[in-house]
Design an enzyme around this catalytic site. Structure first.
Site, PDB file in Angstrom:
ATOM      1  CG  HIS A  85      -7.361   0.046   3.172  1.00  0.00           C
ATOM      2  ND1 HIS A  85      -6.570   0.447   2.108  1.00  0.00           N
ATOM      3  CD2 HIS A  85      -8.629   0.376   2.827  1.00  0.00           C
ATOM      4  CE1 HIS A  85      -7.331   0.986   1.176  1.00  0.00           C
ATOM      5  NE2 HIS A  85      -8.580   0.960   1.583  1.00  0.00           N
ATOM      6  CG  HIS A 110      -0.330  -4.701   7.473  1.00  0.00           C
ATOM      7  ND1 HIS A 110       0.616  -5.093   6.540  1.00  0.00           N
ATOM      8  CD2 HIS A 110      -1.387  -5.528   7.296  1.00  0.00           C
ATOM      9  CE1 HIS A 110       0.152  -6.098   5.819  1.00  0.00           C
ATOM     10  NE2 HIS A 110      -1.063  -6.377   6.262  1.00  0.00           N
ATOM     11  CG  HIS A 112      -5.383  -7.735   8.753  1.00  0.00           C
ATOM     12  ND1 HIS A 112      -6.103  -7.128   7.745  1.00  0.00           N
ATOM     13  CD2 HIS A 112      -4.115  -7.858   8.291  1.00  0.00           C
ATOM     14  CE1 HIS A 112      -5.294  -6.898   6.706  1.00  0.00           C
ATOM     15  NE2 HIS A 112      -4.089  -7.328   7.025  1.00  0.00           N
ATOM     16  CG  HIS A 129      -0.655 -10.000   7.866  1.00  0.00           C
ATOM     17  ND1 HIS A 129      -1.725  -9.810   7.017  1.00  0.00           N
ATOM     18  CD2 HIS A 129      -0.954 -11.093   8.611  1.00  0.00           C
ATOM     19  CE1 HIS A 129      -2.635 -10.736   7.246  1.00  0.00           C
ATOM     20  NE2 HIS A 129      -2.191 -11.534   8.210  1.00  0.00           N
ATOM     21  CB  THR A 196      -5.337 -10.689   3.007  1.00  0.00           C
ATOM     22  OG1 THR A 196      -4.712  -9.603   3.703  1.00  0.00           O
ATOM     23  CG2 THR A 196      -4.618 -11.993   3.310  1.00  0.00           C
ATOM     24  CB  THR A 197      -5.519  -5.762   0.667  1.00  0.00           C
ATOM     25  OG1 THR A 197      -4.112  -5.756   0.362  1.00  0.00           O
ATOM     26  CG2 THR A 197      -5.697  -5.785   2.177  1.00  0.00           C
TER      27      THR A 197
END
Length: 245
Positions: A85, A110, A112, A129, A196-197
């Site tokens: 992801h 991590h 995005h 993040h 957000t996941t």
């Protein structure tokens, strides 16, 4: 509630990947894309019904005197992992964030691409993040925007060992200097939001740094080449929430 939130972020961000773990059946494309998350599992219903969801478009922020961020850094062992992801870096203890009387400890960071949050309608090519947790299990996320420009030397340390395959992990031979990765000024926007996941758990403190840092076009393309797809959740409604400047 906080115990459930902690479990949720561990599952969503995959702090560790074990051989016996079952894969999480959600993604960013097709029938597992964000618009379907709320129906994929009873545990994911907040992704559809939640009223304090992230990410958001930051605009018309309320100017006030909120607490300044006090960040402490300690170099230590770092593990980089491709969890399917995102690309995530798990860190050792010693990195803390304090806002007033609350202190949080960094668990992992991590990325995005493109950015999930927007500032006045502007989307950035990459967003980091930094996920923090306090002793009670509450979560805070410090968000860092990357704009295209010069190559980022700290990002390069992680990218040179970025795993190409899902569930691959490696210990960084050159740990990322988090202090050097972040901007000099910690001016930020603050709001209440969610993961957000999936499972999109709410009650997460969001702090989005105003000042972006640079990443080269090549570094941004390297990230896309490994994930093979965008990994940003679409913007969510504020539903009356106030964003503090």
């Amino acid at each position: 509630m906080k115990e459930k939130l902690l479990l949720a972020v561990m599952l969503a961000a995959s702090f560790s990947v074990g051989a016996a773990e079952k894969p999480l059946h959600w993604g960013y494309e097709g029938q597992e894309s964000p618009e379907h998350w709320g129906k994929l599992s009873p545990d994911f219903t907040l992704c559809e019904s939640g009223k304090n969801q992230s990410p958001v478009n930051i605009h018309d922020a309320l100017r006030t005197h909120h607490s300044k961020l006090a960040l402490a850094f300690r170099q230590g062992k770092q593990q980089i992992i491709n969890n399917g992801h995102t690309i995530q870096v798990n860190v050792s203890d010693g990195n803390t964030l304090s806002t007033g009387k609350e202190t949080f400890t960094l668990q992992q960071f991590h990325f995005h691409a493109p950015s999930e949050n927007e500032i006045d309608g502007k989307q950035f090519p990459l967003e980091g993040h930094f996920v923090y947790q306090n002793k009670e299990g509450a979560l805070a996320v410090l968000a860092l925007m990357f704009q295209e420009g010069e190559a980022n030397p700290q990002l390069a340390k992680a990218w040179q060992q970025m795993p190409a395959k899902i569930e691959q992990a490696a210990i960084l031979t050159q740990p990322v200097d988090i202090k050097a990765l972040l901007p000099e000024k910690f001016n930020y926007y603050r709001f209440s939001g969610s993961l957000t996941t999936p499972p999109c758990s709410e009650g997460v403190i969001w702090m989005v740094l105003k000042q972006p840092v640079s990443a080269s076009d090549e570094q941004i393309r390297q990230f896309h080449a490994v994930l093979h797809h965008a990994n940003n959740r679409p913007l969510q409604s504020l539903n009356g929430r106030v964003i503090i400047d």
